[in-house]
Design a protein around this motif. Structure first.
Motif, PDB file in Angstrom:
ATOM      1  N   SER A  47      58.362  32.281  56.522  1.00  0.00           N
ATOM      2  CA  SER A  47      57.171  32.123  55.694  1.00  0.00           C
ATOM      3  C   SER A  47      55.899  32.239  56.531  1.00  0.00           C
ATOM      4  O   SER A  47      54.916  32.850  56.101  1.00  0.00           O
ATOM      5  N   ARG A  90      54.409  35.861  57.541  1.00  0.00           N
ATOM      6  CA  ARG A  90      53.722  36.675  56.531  1.00  0.00           C
ATOM      7  C   ARG A  90      54.292  38.095  56.446  1.00  0.00           C
ATOM      8  O   ARG A  90      53.548  39.075  56.281  1.00  0.00           O
ATOM      9  N   LEU A  91      55.578  38.184  56.560  1.00  0.00           N
ATOM     10  CA  LEU A  91      56.242  39.487  56.393  1.00  0.00           C
ATOM     11  C   LEU A  91      56.271  39.855  54.908  1.00  0.00           C
ATOM     12  O   LEU A  91      56.203  38.973  54.047  1.00  0.00           O
ATOM     13  N   PRO A  92      56.389  41.160  54.591  1.00  0.00           N
ATOM     14  CA  PRO A  92      56.421  41.555  53.174  1.00  0.00           C
ATOM     15  C   PRO A  92      57.643  40.967  52.470  1.00  0.00           C
ATOM     16  O   PRO A  92      58.777  41.246  52.842  1.00  0.00           O
ATOM     17  N   MET A  93      57.418  40.142  51.457  1.00  0.00           N
ATOM     18  CA  MET A  93      58.516  39.490  50.755  1.00  0.00           C
ATOM     19  C   MET A  93      59.247  40.432  49.803  1.00  0.00           C
ATOM     20  O   MET A  93      60.336  40.121  49.345  1.00  0.00           O
ATOM     21  N   ASP A  94      58.647  41.587  49.525  1.00  0.00           N
ATOM     22  CA  ASP A  94      59.318  42.541  48.641  1.00  0.00           C
ATOM     23  C   ASP A  94      60.122  43.588  49.416  1.00  0.00           C
ATOM     24  O   ASP A  94      60.742  44.472  48.825  1.00  0.00           O
ATOM     25  N   GLU A  95      60.113  43.497  50.744  1.00  0.00           N
ATOM     26  CA  GLU A  95      60.912  44.426  51.542  1.00  0.00           C
ATOM     27  C   GLU A  95      62.394  44.163  51.318  1.00  0.00           C
ATOM     28  O   GLU A  95      62.849  43.013  51.334  1.00  0.00           O
ATOM     29  N   SER A 111      65.583  41.477  48.088  1.00  0.00           N
ATOM     30  CA  SER A 111      64.296  41.453  48.780  1.00  0.00           C
ATOM     31  C   SER A 111      64.284  40.290  49.769  1.00  0.00           C
ATOM     32  O   SER A 111      65.075  39.346  49.667  1.00  0.00           O
ATOM     33  N   ARG A 112      63.367  40.347  50.720  1.00  0.00           N
ATOM     34  CA  ARG A 112      63.253  39.254  51.693  1.00  0.00           C
ATOM     35  C   ARG A 112      62.946  37.933  50.972  1.00  0.00           C
ATOM     36  O   ARG A 112      63.483  36.881  51.339  1.00  0.00           O
ATOM     37  N   GLY A 113      62.116  37.987  49.963  1.00  0.00           N
ATOM     38  CA  GLY A 113      61.793  36.788  49.203  1.00  0.00           C
ATOM     39  C   GLY A 113      63.022  36.196  48.526  1.00  0.00           C
ATOM     40  O   GLY A 113      63.197  34.970  48.491  1.00  0.00           O
TER      41      GLY A 113
END
Length: 363
Positions: free
Chosen positions: A144, A147-152, A178-180
């Motif tokens: 968290s 701040r990496l793209p959570m939709d990757e 996704s990462r999220g």
């Protein structure tokens, strides 16, 4: 000619008569033999109705046979029950011999007022033990905070399969989320492959990720803590209750972690299927609890573990329970602490501070 025909007819009739005469005794003998066998089988039942002592004996025999049948149908469970359970590190260290006023089943416990830092309750709080999936809370802090793209999109690979404890997962190799979503499943339902995939795909790889976990622990003053991997399956992931309280306090400051750890359930689409995942902590669905952040954990070496940030009697508290004896006992310990705080709202650590060296059960 007629005499010859008559003679032949008499011979044929005689043959059949002789065959019938021989067949009837044989059939009767077979029938008698079968009846004799049936009579032998029925003898115990006759004995049951005539002799009370034999009734007891016969009933015991019946119970034994029934037990044997169960053993045959459930042999793996019976064998598993006969195999000695692997003791936790806390059990091997004798931490369970420490007694406390609340009779907690966890060998390590700590309750702190989050605002004042006042210790309300402590038990073996400096003991360093494996922490199982409580590890994933630090995994969440790193992911968290990056701040990496959570939709990757991230795909589960063979590298994410647990080869240490051989734990099962509903995320098959090839599943893509996704990462999220991976972070959600890792924190809410303690999904091991999701947590491992998050570390594996972190920029710089797994080695970089684990080094960041340890660096963050030092930054938070967690001097008793060390991480070897991001799932908690390794017993080399170790910490103390004091350190974990610091981690809970830091993690509670992140709204993403608060939301994901207290989410009661979540659905994800994996290929053509939709999978339902649920929170490993049933207290998040209990209306009697106001939980701001939580995480559970379990491996044999760590026992049952639980950390929470919660509000009780108007006070924001951090609770840590390590090395609990049973699957539900960590939740029972939380309930015991909650009831105690509600009935003793102004109690301080001077009344209930206890460590393993203070008082022990003899033997």
């Amino acid at each position: 000619m007629s005499n010859q025909l008559l003679s032949r007819a008499l011979k044929i009739v005689g043959f059949f008569a002789l065959s019938f005469a021989l067949a009837v005794p044989a059939a009767n003998a077979a029938s008698a033999k079968s009846s004799s066998k049936r009579a032998i089988v029925k003898k115990p039942h006759v004995a049951k109705s005539t002799a009370s002592k034999k009734v007891v004996s016969t009933r015991k025999s019946v119970r034994f046979e029934a037990s044997a049948k169960v053993a045959r149908t459930k042999r793996p469970s019976i064998i598993q029950a006969l195999i000695p359970a692997i003791p936790s590190f806390g059990q091997m260290a004798g931490l369970h011999s420490a007694i406390d006023p609340l009779d907690l089943k966890s060998s390590v416990a700590l309750v702190i007022d989050q605002d004042t830092r006042e210790v309300l309750f402590s038990k073996n709080d400096h003991a360093v033990l494996p922490i199982a999936s409580l590890t994933k809370l630090m995994t969440g802090v790193i992911i968290s905070g990056a701040r990496l793209p959570m939709d990757e999109m991230i795909t589960v690979t063979q590298d994410d399969v647990d080869t240490e404890k051989h734990s099962r997962s509903r995320l098959s190799v090839g599943a893509t989320l996704s990462r999220g979503e991976m972070l959600h499943l890792a924190l809410m339902s303690s999904e091991n492959r999701a947590a491992h995939a998050l570390g594996r795909t972190y920029p710089g790889g797994m080695a970089t990720f684990v080094s960041l976990m340890n660096a963050k622990a030092k930054m938070l003053g967690m001097h008793d803590t060390s991480y070897a991997e991001p799932t908690g399956l390794s017993s080399r992931n170790q910490s103390s209750a004091q350190d974990l309280a610091a981690l809970v306090n830091a993690a509670h400051g992140d709204p993403v972690l608060r939301e994901l750890t207290t989410s009661p359930g979540y659905q994800v689409a994996v290929g053509s299927r939709t999978l339902q995942f649920n929170n490993t902590n049933r207290l998040v669905k209990n209306p009697d609890w106001d939980i701001g952040l939580q995480k559970t954990g379990y491996i044999n070496e760590a026992g049952q573990c639980l950390v929470m940030q919660t509000k009780i009697a108007g006070r924001k508290l951090i609770m840590v329970f390590l090395d609990s004896a049973g699957k539900l006992s960590r939740l029972g310990d939380a309930e015991r602490v909650r009831r105690w705080v509600e009935t003793n709202p102004v109690v301080t650590d001077q009344k209930l501070k206890l460590s393993a060296s203070d008082k022990q059960i003899s033997g």
